[in-house]
Design a protein around this motif. Structure first.
Motif, short mmCIF file in Angstrom:
data_model
loop_
_atom_site.label_atom_id
_atom_site.label_comp_id
_atom_site.label_asym_id
_atom_site.label_seq_id
_atom_site.Cartn_x
_atom_site.Cartn_y
_atom_site.Cartn_z
N MET A 28 14.51 97.51 -53.64
CA MET A 28 14.50 96.27 -54.43
C MET A 28 14.26 95.06 -53.53
O MET A 28 13.48 94.17 -53.88
CB MET A 28 15.82 96.10 -55.18
CG MET A 28 16.04 97.10 -56.30
SD MET A 28 17.71 97.03 -56.98
CE MET A 28 17.61 95.52 -57.93
N GLY A 32 10.92 92.49 -53.34
CA GLY A 32 11.11 91.10 -53.75
C GLY A 32 11.78 90.93 -55.10
O GLY A 32 11.52 89.92 -55.77
N ARG A 33 12.63 91.86 -55.49
CA ARG A 33 13.33 91.74 -56.78
C ARG A 33 14.27 90.54 -56.79
O ARG A 33 14.63 90.00 -55.75
CB ARG A 33 14.14 93.01 -57.06
CG ARG A 33 13.32 94.25 -57.33
CD ARG A 33 12.78 94.31 -58.75
NE ARG A 33 13.82 94.31 -59.75
CZ ARG A 33 14.39 95.41 -60.25
NH1 ARG A 33 14.03 96.60 -59.85
NH2 ARG A 33 15.32 95.29 -61.19
N GLU A 34 14.67 90.15 -57.97
CA GLU A 34 15.55 89.01 -58.16
C GLU A 34 16.88 89.22 -57.44
O GLU A 34 17.42 90.33 -57.42
CB GLU A 34 15.84 88.78 -59.65
CG GLU A 34 14.65 88.32 -60.44
CD GLU A 34 14.24 86.90 -60.07
OE1 GLU A 34 15.12 86.08 -59.76
OE2 GLU A 34 13.03 86.63 -60.07
N CYS A 35 17.40 88.15 -56.88
CA CYS A 35 18.65 88.18 -56.11
C CYS A 35 19.80 88.75 -56.96
O CYS A 35 20.59 89.55 -56.47
CB CYS A 35 18.97 86.77 -55.65
SG CYS A 35 20.46 86.64 -54.67
N GLU A 36 19.88 88.33 -58.21
CA GLU A 36 20.97 88.79 -59.08
C GLU A 36 20.94 90.31 -59.26
O GLU A 36 21.98 90.97 -59.22
CB GLU A 36 20.87 88.09 -60.43
CG GLU A 36 22.00 88.43 -61.37
CD GLU A 36 21.91 87.69 -62.70
OE1 GLU A 36 22.76 87.97 -63.56
OE2 GLU A 36 21.00 86.86 -62.87
N ASP A 37 19.74 90.87 -59.43
CA ASP A 37 19.61 92.32 -59.59
C ASP A 37 20.03 93.06 -58.33
O ASP A 37 20.71 94.07 -58.39
CB ASP A 37 18.16 92.69 -59.93
CG ASP A 37 17.71 92.14 -61.27
OD1 ASP A 37 18.57 91.86 -62.13
OD2 ASP A 37 16.49 91.98 -61.45
N THR A 40 23.84 92.85 -57.87
CA THR A 40 24.51 93.74 -58.83
C THR A 40 24.50 95.18 -58.35
O THR A 40 25.52 95.87 -58.39
CB THR A 40 23.84 93.63 -60.22
OG1 THR A 40 23.95 92.27 -60.68
CG2 THR A 40 24.48 94.56 -61.22
#
Length: 87
Positions: A28, A32-37, A40
Motif C-alpha cells: 500500500m 501511494g495509497r491513502e494515509c488513512e488506509d 488502519t
C-alpha cells in the motif's frame, strides 16, 4: 519459559496472518495509497502481533501453573516484565 507445540499452532497462525497483513501494508505504501488506509491496516498488524504475544505469555503462565516440570516457576516480576513488554 517454553510453550508447548499444541498451544503454538494458533500463535503461528496469528503471526502468519500478521505477516501477510504487513506485506499488504508495504504494498500500500509503495503504491501511494491513502494515509488513512495505510494506518488502519498497520493498526490491524499491530493488534495481531500484540494478541500473538499475549497468547504466548498466557500459554506460558498456564504451563507454569499446571506443569510441575523441571523448569523453575516464573516469578511475578518476570511475568510483569513480559506483559509490560507488550504494552
Amino acid at each position: 519459559m517454553q510453550v508447548n507445540e499444541e498451544s503454538m499452532k494458533p500463535v503461528l497462525n496469528r503471526l502468519k496472518r500478521a505477516q501477510g497483513q504487513l506485506a499488504a501494508v508495504i504494498a500500500m505504501v509503495e503504491s501511494g495509497r491513502e494515509c488513512e488506509d495505510v494506518v488502519t491496516q498497520l493498526a490491524a498488524v499491530s493488534r495481531a502481533l500484540d494478541r500473538a504475544g499475549f497468547k504466548i505469555v498466557a500459554g506460558g503462565m498456564r504451563q507454569c501453573l499446571v506443569d510441575g516440570s523441571e523448569n523453575p516457576p516464573m516469578t511475578q516480576d518476570k511475568l510483569e516484565k513480559l506483559f509490560l513488554a507488550l504494552a
